[in-house]
Design a protein around this motif. Sequence first.
Motif, mmCIF file in Angstrom:
data_model
loop_
_atom_site.group_PDB
_atom_site.id
_atom_site.type_symbol
_atom_site.label_atom_id
_atom_site.label_comp_id
_atom_site.label_asym_id
_atom_site.label_seq_id
_atom_site.Cartn_x
_atom_site.Cartn_y
_atom_site.Cartn_z
ATOM 1 N N PRO A 14 46.319 48.162 46.259
ATOM 2 C CA PRO A 14 46.178 47.426 45.219
ATOM 3 C C PRO A 14 46.388 45.766 45.679
ATOM 4 O O PRO A 14 47.495 45.719 46.281
ATOM 5 C CB PRO A 14 47.082 47.554 44.157
ATOM 6 C CG PRO A 14 47.254 49.323 44.381
ATOM 7 C CD PRO A 14 47.407 49.379 45.681
ATOM 8 N N GLY A 15 45.516 45.017 45.312
ATOM 9 C CA GLY A 15 45.715 43.664 46.108
ATOM 10 C C GLY A 15 45.006 43.337 47.211
ATOM 11 O O GLY A 15 45.005 42.184 47.750
ATOM 12 N N SER A 62 33.598 42.428 35.875
ATOM 13 C CA SER A 62 34.718 43.030 35.860
ATOM 14 C C SER A 62 35.013 42.668 37.608
ATOM 15 O O SER A 62 36.126 42.622 38.168
ATOM 16 C CB SER A 62 34.678 44.597 36.218
ATOM 17 O OG SER A 62 33.571 45.078 37.092
ATOM 18 N N ARG A 66 36.546 37.953 42.012
ATOM 19 C CA ARG A 66 37.128 38.915 43.381
ATOM 20 C C ARG A 66 36.165 38.979 44.381
ATOM 21 O O ARG A 66 36.641 39.374 45.603
ATOM 22 C CB ARG A 66 37.878 39.920 42.612
ATOM 23 C CG ARG A 66 38.829 39.700 41.615
ATOM 24 C CD ARG A 66 39.451 41.198 41.182
ATOM 25 N NE ARG A 66 38.543 41.828 40.553
ATOM 26 C CZ ARG A 66 38.431 43.161 40.958
ATOM 27 N NH1 ARG A 66 39.085 43.445 41.957
ATOM 28 N NH2 ARG A 66 37.745 43.850 40.335
ATOM 29 N N SER A 84 41.535 41.002 46.229
ATOM 30 C CA SER A 84 42.366 41.485 44.834
ATOM 31 C C SER A 84 41.943 42.776 44.481
ATOM 32 O O SER A 84 41.580 43.142 43.163
ATOM 33 C CB SER A 84 42.223 40.384 43.914
ATOM 34 O OG SER A 84 42.756 39.135 44.518
ATOM 35 N N LYS A 86 41.570 46.356 42.888
ATOM 36 C CA LYS A 86 42.463 46.983 41.927
ATOM 37 C C LYS A 86 41.956 48.506 41.871
ATOM 38 O O LYS A 86 40.946 49.063 42.470
ATOM 39 C CB LYS A 86 41.942 46.705 40.534
ATOM 40 C CG LYS A 86 42.136 45.316 40.355
ATOM 41 C CD LYS A 86 41.740 44.526 38.775
ATOM 42 C CE LYS A 86 41.637 43.142 38.647
ATOM 43 N NZ LYS A 86 41.055 42.793 37.602
ATOM 44 N N PRO A 87 43.053 49.550 41.360
ATOM 45 C CA PRO A 87 42.622 50.976 41.222
ATOM 46 C C PRO A 87 41.408 51.216 40.703
ATOM 47 O O PRO A 87 40.485 52.083 41.042
ATOM 48 C CB PRO A 87 43.931 51.573 40.605
ATOM 49 C CG PRO A 87 44.928 50.780 40.845
ATOM 50 C CD PRO A 87 44.289 49.321 40.930
ATOM 51 N N GLU A 88 40.913 50.456 39.563
ATOM 52 C CA GLU A 88 39.814 50.817 39.090
ATOM 53 C C GLU A 88 38.482 50.407 39.843
ATOM 54 O O GLU A 88 37.381 50.732 39.310
ATOM 55 C CB GLU A 88 39.558 49.985 37.681
ATOM 56 C CG GLU A 88 40.071 48.444 37.737
ATOM 57 C CD GLU A 88 41.356 48.529 37.501
ATOM 58 O OE1 GLU A 88 42.258 48.947 37.926
ATOM 59 O OE2 GLU A 88 41.749 47.291 36.677
ATOM 60 N N ASP A 89 38.775 49.514 40.944
ATOM 61 C CA ASP A 89 37.702 49.547 41.901
ATOM 62 C C ASP A 89 37.306 50.745 42.874
ATOM 63 O O ASP A 89 36.381 50.893 43.500
ATOM 64 C CB ASP A 89 37.847 48.250 42.917
ATOM 65 C CG ASP A 89 37.974 47.146 42.056
ATOM 66 O OD1 ASP A 89 39.061 46.294 42.416
ATOM 67 O OD2 ASP A 89 37.105 46.689 41.055
ATOM 68 N N VAL A 113 41.295 52.578 46.269
ATOM 69 C CA VAL A 113 42.368 51.409 46.077
ATOM 70 C C VAL A 113 43.689 52.313 45.386
ATOM 71 O O VAL A 113 43.453 52.607 44.321
ATOM 72 C CB VAL A 113 42.098 50.540 45.268
ATOM 73 C CG1 VAL A 113 43.033 49.469 45.256
ATOM 74 C CG2 VAL A 113 40.816 49.830 45.611
ATOM 75 N N SER A 114 44.587 52.593 46.273
ATOM 76 C CA SER A 114 45.737 53.444 45.634
ATOM 77 C C SER A 114 46.979 52.866 46.567
ATOM 78 O O SER A 114 46.849 52.551 47.851
ATOM 79 C CB SER A 114 45.556 54.743 45.932
ATOM 80 O OG SER A 114 46.614 55.512 45.729
#
Length: 115
Positions: A14-15, A62, A66, A84, A86-89, A113-114
Amino acid sequence: QVQLVESGGGLVQPGGSLRLSCAASGIIFSRFAMAWYRQAPGKERELVAGIGTGGITNYAGSVKGRFTISRDNAKNTVYLQMNSLKPEDTARYYCNAAAYSDSYWGQGTQVTVSS
């Protein structure tokens, strides 16, 4: 024979950032609008970002701010810079080429993404 070949996916924290590429062949690339879609397990495929033949871009809310989509007509390639993350990506990302009634898809590249 039309081919869209995605690359650049992988596992990122993440990030972090990734840059996806989609190389097209068998089409007059400059005449096609290009887009990135993604599909997460159990969810429908959704538009992430698109870029028209004239370079006008659009983004899903969303990812706005980014992700950046760009194209290089000399290389028949479209890119997706993802920052940037995110896990939801997390999803499989697909490249699409569309012009008039023609629409072509690549096989996709996995982005996870984890931490």
